[in-house]
Scaffold this active site. Structure first.
Site, PDB file in Angstrom:
ATOM      1  N   HIS A  33       7.669  14.457 -13.287  1.00 14.24           N
ATOM      2  CA  HIS A  33       6.560  13.605 -13.724  1.00 14.24           C
ATOM      3  C   HIS A  33       5.231  14.122 -13.179  1.00 14.24           C
ATOM      4  CE1 HIS A  33       9.783  10.875 -14.814  1.00 14.24           C
ATOM      5  NE2 HIS A  33       8.922  10.022 -15.330  1.00 14.24           N
ATOM      6  N   HIS A  83      10.244   9.198  -6.346  1.00 13.00           N
ATOM      7  CA  HIS A  83      10.319  10.504  -5.690  1.00 13.00           C
ATOM      8  C   HIS A  83       9.791  10.366  -4.273  1.00 13.00           C
ATOM      9  CE1 HIS A  83      11.505  13.523  -8.712  1.00 13.00           C
ATOM     10  NE2 HIS A  83      10.908  12.746  -9.598  1.00 13.00           N
ATOM     11  N   ASP A 117       7.941  15.573  -2.832  1.00 11.17           N
ATOM     12  CA  ASP A 117       8.194  15.982  -4.217  1.00 11.17           C
ATOM     13  C   ASP A 117       6.892  16.023  -5.015  1.00 11.17           C
ATOM     14  OD1 ASP A 117      10.782  15.817  -3.364  1.00 11.17           O
ATOM     15  OD2 ASP A 117      11.256  13.982  -4.453  1.00 11.17           O
TER      16      ASP A 117
END
EC number: 2.7.8.27
Length: 365
Positions: free
Chosen positions: A228, A271, A275
């Site tokens: 994302h 996350h 990340d």
């Protein structure tokens, strides 16, 4: 100060004409010199898009493997994370992150279309027309937008080069992510993966992953690094460079949306903070490394698509329409032209949009 015998008009400044060396001399000789000969831009668009689809399937398989290898949430607890300690947990915020990505997808398509209109105006094609003229709508979508203060890139083929840069950067990042998520399995921090469902049909799950960009499939444990965040940052870089050419407001708007998307990812525990940070750094570095070039992608990346037996020609047809014609000036003539432009700017408060756009396309006639 280096003095050249003649100059050409180019958006970054005054540089020697790049076509001073004939293409035959430039790429003749050794095998590697021939391999460095750029492919046609249309061929690159098609083939790199095919490569992106292949990489998407590779990532889907990697997600399948990662899901099976993920540590048991009942045994292994989530890792300590400073971002989790600073930001209050808000379940379901990942949905807003998806909304941010959807908004940026639409805005990027709109920007790419405006870049195409700039290209058409640069080559003298004019503005397209709708079959039925709707007041206001036709002007908004089909008019040429140009922010002269942020335009430092040659306008011819800018839409094609921007797409090549975007899709190659995305493919490289997804391919590297496929390797990273398989190598190390981390405990999932989000609630959805605390009781991960069993995948009954792996093939169907892989296909759904590709078709829905991961939204309609089952996968847990794909943590390092955030997919994302990759697409959010890609849109951010795309609009920071190309969106600003269309309108100045694209930079601040996309920056705010991207930062809010990062917050949603961490706040929802979708996350780890690492990340997100690693994905931001890798995406920015990759996008800068690929760069904007009139030949499209770097020649090293073009080597990977030369072997494809379909989807476009491997050599450029040197035609009168496709060959740029350089406008060269002696230094005295250039000084005189600059004086005329400065005089017009002082007298009339600036030059017209047509003249400004002409000088952005000044390397072509």
């Amino acid at each position: 100060m280096i003095s050249y015998p003649f100059f050409s008009l180019s958006p970054p400044g005054l540089v020697p004409p790049p076509m001073a060396v004939p293409p035959v001399e430039m790429y003749s000789g050794s095998f590697w010199n021939r391999m460095r000969k750029p492919l046609p831009l249309r061929t690159q668009v098609i083939r790199f898009t095919v490569v992106f689809v292949i990489v998407s399937f590779i990532l889907a398989v990697a997600l399948q493997i990662t899901h099976e290898r993920m540590p048991d949430p009942k045994v292994t607890k989530p890792l300590p994370d400073l971002g989790f300690e600073l930001l209050t947990k808000v379940p379901g915020m990942y949905v807003l992150a998806d909304c941010c990505i959807g908004f940026l997808n639409i805005l990027s398509v709109f920007t790419a279309f405006k870049l195409y209109l700039l290209h058409r105006h640069c080559v003298g094609s004019g503005e397209p027309e709708l079959p039925c003229n709707i007041p206001g709508v036709s002007r908004f979508f089909l008019s040429v937008w140009l922010c002269k203060e942020n335009c430092r890139i040659e306008l011819r083929n800018v839409h094609t080069i921007a797409w090549i840069r975007f899709i190659t950067s995305y493919a490289l990042l997804l391919l590297f992510r496929s390797v990273v998520i398989v190598m190390t399995s981390l405990p999932a921090p989000d609630d959805l993966c605390q009781d991960p469902p069993k995948i009954e049909n792996p093939v169907k799950n892989v296909i759904l992953t590709v078709l829905t960009a991961g939204g309609g499939s089952i996968h847990c444990g794909d943590l390092m690094y955030s997919g994302h965040t990759v697409i959010l940052t890609l849109h951010l870089m795309f609009h920071w460079i190309y969106g600003a050419m269309v309108h100045w407001s694209f930079r601040p708007v996309v920056t705010v949306v991207a930062i809010f998307g990062y917050y949603c990812i961490v706040a929802s525990r979708f996350h780890y903070t690492d990340d997100v940070l690693v994905a931001i750094y890798l995406t920015i570095a990759t996008f800068i490394a690929v760069g904007h070039n009139a030949d499209g992608a770097p020649w090293q990346l073009q080597l990977f698509i030369r072997w494809l037996p379909c989807c476009g020609a491997n050599s450029r047809e040197m035609t009168e329409d496709s060959q740029p014609v350089m406008v060269a000036f002696k230094s005295e003539e250039l000084d005189e032209m600059n004086g005329v432009l400065e005089g017009r700017q002082k007298k009339h408060g600036g030059v017209g949009d047509g003249e400004a756009l002409m000088f952005k396309c000044g390397a072509y006639v």
